[in-house]
Design a protein around this motif. Structure first.
Motif, PDB file in Angstrom:
ATOM      1  N   ILE A 259       0.842  -1.198   0.000  1.00  0.00           N
ATOM      2  CA  ILE A 259       0.000   0.000   0.000  1.00  0.00           C
ATOM      3  C   ILE A 259       0.877   1.248   0.000  1.00  0.00           C
ATOM      4  CG2 ILE A 259      -1.714   1.306   1.323  1.00  0.00           C
ATOM      5  CD1 ILE A 259      -2.728  -1.497   2.302  1.00  0.00           C
ATOM      6  N   THR A 260       1.853   1.303   0.888  1.00  0.00           N
ATOM      7  CA  THR A 260       2.714   2.486   0.948  1.00  0.00           C
ATOM      8  C   THR A 260       3.609   2.599  -0.272  1.00  0.00           C
ATOM      9  OG1 THR A 260       4.304   1.256   2.296  1.00  0.00           O
ATOM     10  CG2 THR A 260       2.695   2.623   3.461  1.00  0.00           C
ATOM     11  N   ASP A 261       3.902   1.489  -0.931  1.00  0.00           N
ATOM     12  CA  ASP A 261       4.710   1.532  -2.155  1.00  0.00           C
ATOM     13  C   ASP A 261       4.032   2.324  -3.269  1.00  0.00           C
ATOM     14  OD1 ASP A 261       6.676   0.071  -0.952  1.00  0.00           O
ATOM     15  OD2 ASP A 261       6.151  -1.830  -1.922  1.00  0.00           O
ATOM     16  N   THR A 262       2.707   2.443  -3.211  1.00  0.00           N
ATOM     17  CA  THR A 262       2.005   3.192  -4.255  1.00  0.00           C
ATOM     18  C   THR A 262       2.275   4.693  -4.142  1.00  0.00           C
ATOM     19  OG1 THR A 262      -0.078   3.485  -3.022  1.00  0.00           O
ATOM     20  CG2 THR A 262       0.171   1.450  -4.333  1.00  0.00           C
ATOM     21  N   PHE A 263       2.845   5.121  -3.009  1.00  0.00           N
ATOM     22  CA  PHE A 263       3.235   6.517  -2.793  1.00  0.00           C
ATOM     23  C   PHE A 263       4.754   6.669  -2.678  1.00  0.00           C
ATOM     24  CE2 PHE A 263      -1.184   6.969  -1.345  1.00  0.00           C
ATOM     25  CZ  PHE A 263      -1.533   8.157  -1.979  1.00  0.00           C
TER      26      PHE A 263
ATOM     27  N   TRP B 218       8.662   7.598  -3.478  1.00  0.00           N
ATOM     28  CA  TRP B 218       9.231   8.793  -4.112  1.00  0.00           C
ATOM     29  C   TRP B 218       9.629   8.551  -5.553  1.00  0.00           C
ATOM     30  CZ3 TRP B 218       8.214  13.376  -2.737  1.00  0.00           C
ATOM     31  CH2 TRP B 218       8.004  13.699  -1.418  1.00  0.00           C
ATOM     32  N   GLN B 219       9.948   7.331  -5.927  1.00  0.00           N
ATOM     33  CA  GLN B 219      10.310   7.031  -7.310  1.00  0.00           C
ATOM     34  C   GLN B 219       9.121   7.248  -8.248  1.00  0.00           C
ATOM     35  OE1 GLN B 219      10.843   4.875  -4.760  1.00  0.00           O
ATOM     36  NE2 GLN B 219      13.066   4.981  -4.570  1.00  0.00           N
ATOM     37  N   LYS B 220       7.936   7.187  -7.711  1.00  0.00           N
ATOM     38  CA  LYS B 220       6.727   7.338  -8.521  1.00  0.00           C
ATOM     39  C   LYS B 220       6.216   8.771  -8.538  1.00  0.00           C
ATOM     40  CE  LYS B 220       5.348   2.600  -7.838  1.00  0.00           C
ATOM     41  NZ  LYS B 220       4.304   1.665  -7.512  1.00  0.00           N
ATOM     42  N   PHE B 221       6.861   9.677  -7.772  1.00  0.00           N
ATOM     43  CA  PHE B 221       6.345  11.034  -7.616  1.00  0.00           C
ATOM     44  C   PHE B 221       6.343  11.817  -8.938  1.00  0.00           C
ATOM     45  CE2 PHE B 221       6.897  15.567  -6.639  1.00  0.00           C
ATOM     46  CZ  PHE B 221       5.733  15.781  -5.923  1.00  0.00           C
ATOM     47  N   GLU B 222       7.509  11.975  -9.562  1.00  0.00           N
ATOM     48  CA  GLU B 222       7.578  12.807 -10.776  1.00  0.00           C
ATOM     49  C   GLU B 222       6.722  12.268 -11.914  1.00  0.00           C
ATOM     50  OE1 GLU B 222      10.746  14.880 -13.854  1.00  0.00           O
ATOM     51  OE2 GLU B 222      11.491  13.614 -12.247  1.00  0.00           O
ATOM     52  N   PRO B 223       6.849  10.986 -12.280  1.00  0.00           N
ATOM     53  CA  PRO B 223       5.959  10.510 -13.351  1.00  0.00           C
ATOM     54  C   PRO B 223       4.486  10.579 -12.946  1.00  0.00           C
ATOM     55  CG  PRO B 223       7.287   8.684 -12.485  1.00  0.00           C
ATOM     56  CD  PRO B 223       7.777   9.939 -11.838  1.00  0.00           C
TER      57      PRO B 223
ATOM     58  N   LEU C 109      -6.120   6.779  -1.313  1.00  0.00           N
ATOM     59  CA  LEU C 109      -5.535   5.926  -0.278  1.00  0.00           C
ATOM     60  C   LEU C 109      -6.461   4.759   0.058  1.00  0.00           C
ATOM     61  CD1 LEU C 109      -3.164   5.598   1.733  1.00  0.00           C
ATOM     62  CD2 LEU C 109      -4.524   6.937   3.347  1.00  0.00           C
ATOM     63  N   LEU C 110      -7.744   5.033   0.241  1.00  0.00           N
ATOM     64  CA  LEU C 110      -8.673   3.968   0.630  1.00  0.00           C
ATOM     65  C   LEU C 110      -9.048   3.062  -0.547  1.00  0.00           C
ATOM     66  CD1 LEU C 110     -10.506   2.646   2.800  1.00  0.00           C
ATOM     67  CD2 LEU C 110     -12.314   4.155   1.965  1.00  0.00           C
ATOM     68  N   PHE C 111      -9.603   3.645  -1.601  1.00  0.00           N
ATOM     69  CA  PHE C 111     -10.187   2.826  -2.671  1.00  0.00           C
ATOM     70  C   PHE C 111      -9.152   2.145  -3.553  1.00  0.00           C
ATOM     71  CE2 PHE C 111     -13.622   5.905  -1.791  1.00  0.00           C
ATOM     72  CZ  PHE C 111     -14.604   4.998  -1.437  1.00  0.00           C
ATOM     73  N   PHE C 112      -8.059   2.819  -3.843  1.00  0.00           N
ATOM     74  CA  PHE C 112      -7.112   2.258  -4.803  1.00  0.00           C
ATOM     75  C   PHE C 112      -5.852   1.725  -4.125  1.00  0.00           C
ATOM     76  CE2 PHE C 112      -9.747   5.490  -6.836  1.00  0.00           C
ATOM     77  CZ  PHE C 112     -10.412   4.683  -7.741  1.00  0.00           C
ATOM     78  N   SER C 113      -5.175   2.558  -3.319  1.00  0.00           N
ATOM     79  CA  SER C 113      -3.941   2.087  -2.678  1.00  0.00           C
ATOM     80  C   SER C 113      -4.209   0.927  -1.732  1.00  0.00           C
ATOM     81  CB  SER C 113      -3.275   3.222  -1.900  1.00  0.00           C
ATOM     82  OG  SER C 113      -2.808   4.208  -2.771  1.00  0.00           O
ATOM     83  N   MET C 114      -5.332   0.966  -1.016  1.00  0.00           N
ATOM     84  CA  MET C 114      -5.605  -0.128  -0.082  1.00  0.00           C
ATOM     85  C   MET C 114      -6.505  -1.197  -0.694  1.00  0.00           C
ATOM     86  SD  MET C 114      -7.235  -0.153   3.698  1.00  0.00           S
ATOM     87  CE  MET C 114      -8.193  -1.543   4.169  1.00  0.00           C
TER      88      MET C 114
ATOM     89  N   LYS D 274       0.174   1.339 -10.663  1.00  0.00           N
ATOM     90  CA  LYS D 274       0.362   1.226  -9.195  1.00  0.00           C
ATOM     91  C   LYS D 274       0.932   2.538  -8.640  1.00  0.00           C
ATOM     92  CE  LYS D 274      -0.341  -3.256  -9.795  1.00  0.00           C
ATOM     93  NZ  LYS D 274      -0.480  -3.300 -11.237  1.00  0.00           N
ATOM     94  N   ASN D 275       0.539   3.659  -9.221  1.00  0.00           N
ATOM     95  CA  ASN D 275       1.043   4.975  -8.847  1.00  0.00           C
ATOM     96  C   ASN D 275      -0.112   5.835  -8.336  1.00  0.00           C
ATOM     97  OD1 ASN D 275       2.008   7.663  -8.834  1.00  0.00           O
ATOM     98  ND2 ASN D 275       3.519   7.169 -10.411  1.00  0.00           N
ATOM     99  N   SER D 276      -0.133   6.104  -7.039  1.00  0.00           N
ATOM    100  CA  SER D 276      -1.229   6.861  -6.436  1.00  0.00           C
ATOM    101  C   SER D 276      -1.155   8.354  -6.734  1.00  0.00           C
ATOM    102  CB  SER D 276      -1.249   6.644  -4.927  1.00  0.00           C
ATOM    103  OG  SER D 276      -1.633   5.310  -4.658  1.00  0.00           O
ATOM    104  N   TYR D 277       0.035   8.876  -7.022  1.00  0.00           N
ATOM    105  CA  TYR D 277       0.155  10.301  -7.328  1.00  0.00           C
ATOM    106  C   TYR D 277      -0.672  10.685  -8.555  1.00  0.00           C
ATOM    107  CZ  TYR D 277       4.103  10.193  -4.092  1.00  0.00           C
ATOM    108  OH  TYR D 277       4.886  10.035  -2.989  1.00  0.00           O
TER     109      TYR D 277
END
Length: 167
Positions: free
Chosen positions: A22-26, A28-33, A88-93, A157-160
């Motif tokens: 879940i936390t991997d979806t946020f 830092w490697q995924k932030f810019e893209p 966070l709730l619907f997709f990341s979790m 798998k990118n929540s940003y």
């Protein structure tokens, strides 16, 4: 309210299960893209929704200097916060847990379940705030939005991306 009702269950789940997916979806490697794709998808959503409502109401589109207005930035911040908690709730979790728990589920089934849950959480608010004539169209648009978000999340798998496109 959303921090309590959406964030607390996610925090408890992560704490109890030690699930880092879940936390991997946020990460830092995924932030810019994520930010760049979120702007692109958010622009597409806004354009399609604008055209849809012009088509429904027969109105016109006029330019507006939204970015110069402090009210815009206040609303944008609220939209970002809402997008964060809902993502966070619907997709990341929920979507991450479903994808890991039921790897044999088809993509269609996964998207339909996520879309159904997303709509179920939003319908009471729509019914309280809208006229009966517009409820169908709002639920349809909400369902298309949720399905699109679920597909994007399934692929990246990118929540940003979802947070920014939601705003």
């Amino acid at each position: 309210g959303k921090a309590l009702f959406f964030g607390l269950p996610v925090w408890l789940y992560i704490t109890i299960t030690q699930n880092r997916h879940i936390t991997d979806t946020f990460s830092w490697q995924k932030f810019e893209p994520g930010i760049l794709l979120g702007l692109a998808f958010g622009g597409i959503y806004g354009f399609v929704a604008s055209i849809f409502f012009v088509w429904l109401g027969g109105g016109g589109v006029q330019p507006a200097l939204l970015f110069a207005s402090p009210a815009f930035w206040n609303e944008f911040l609220l939209a970002l916060m809402t997008g964060f908690w809902e993502t966070l709730l619907f997709f990341s979790m929920i979507q991450t847990v479903l994808m890991r728990r039921y790897p044999r589920w088809s993509l269609v089934r996964l998207v339909l379940v996520i879309t159904g849950l997303f709509i179920a959480f939003h319908v009471p608010n729509i019914m309280l705030r809208s006229e009966m004539a517009s409820i169908f169209w709002q639920v349809l648009l909400l369902g298309l939005f949720a399905a699109g978000q679920a597909l994007i999340f399934y692929r990246t798998k990118n929540s940003y991306i979802l947070v920014l496109s939601h705003a």
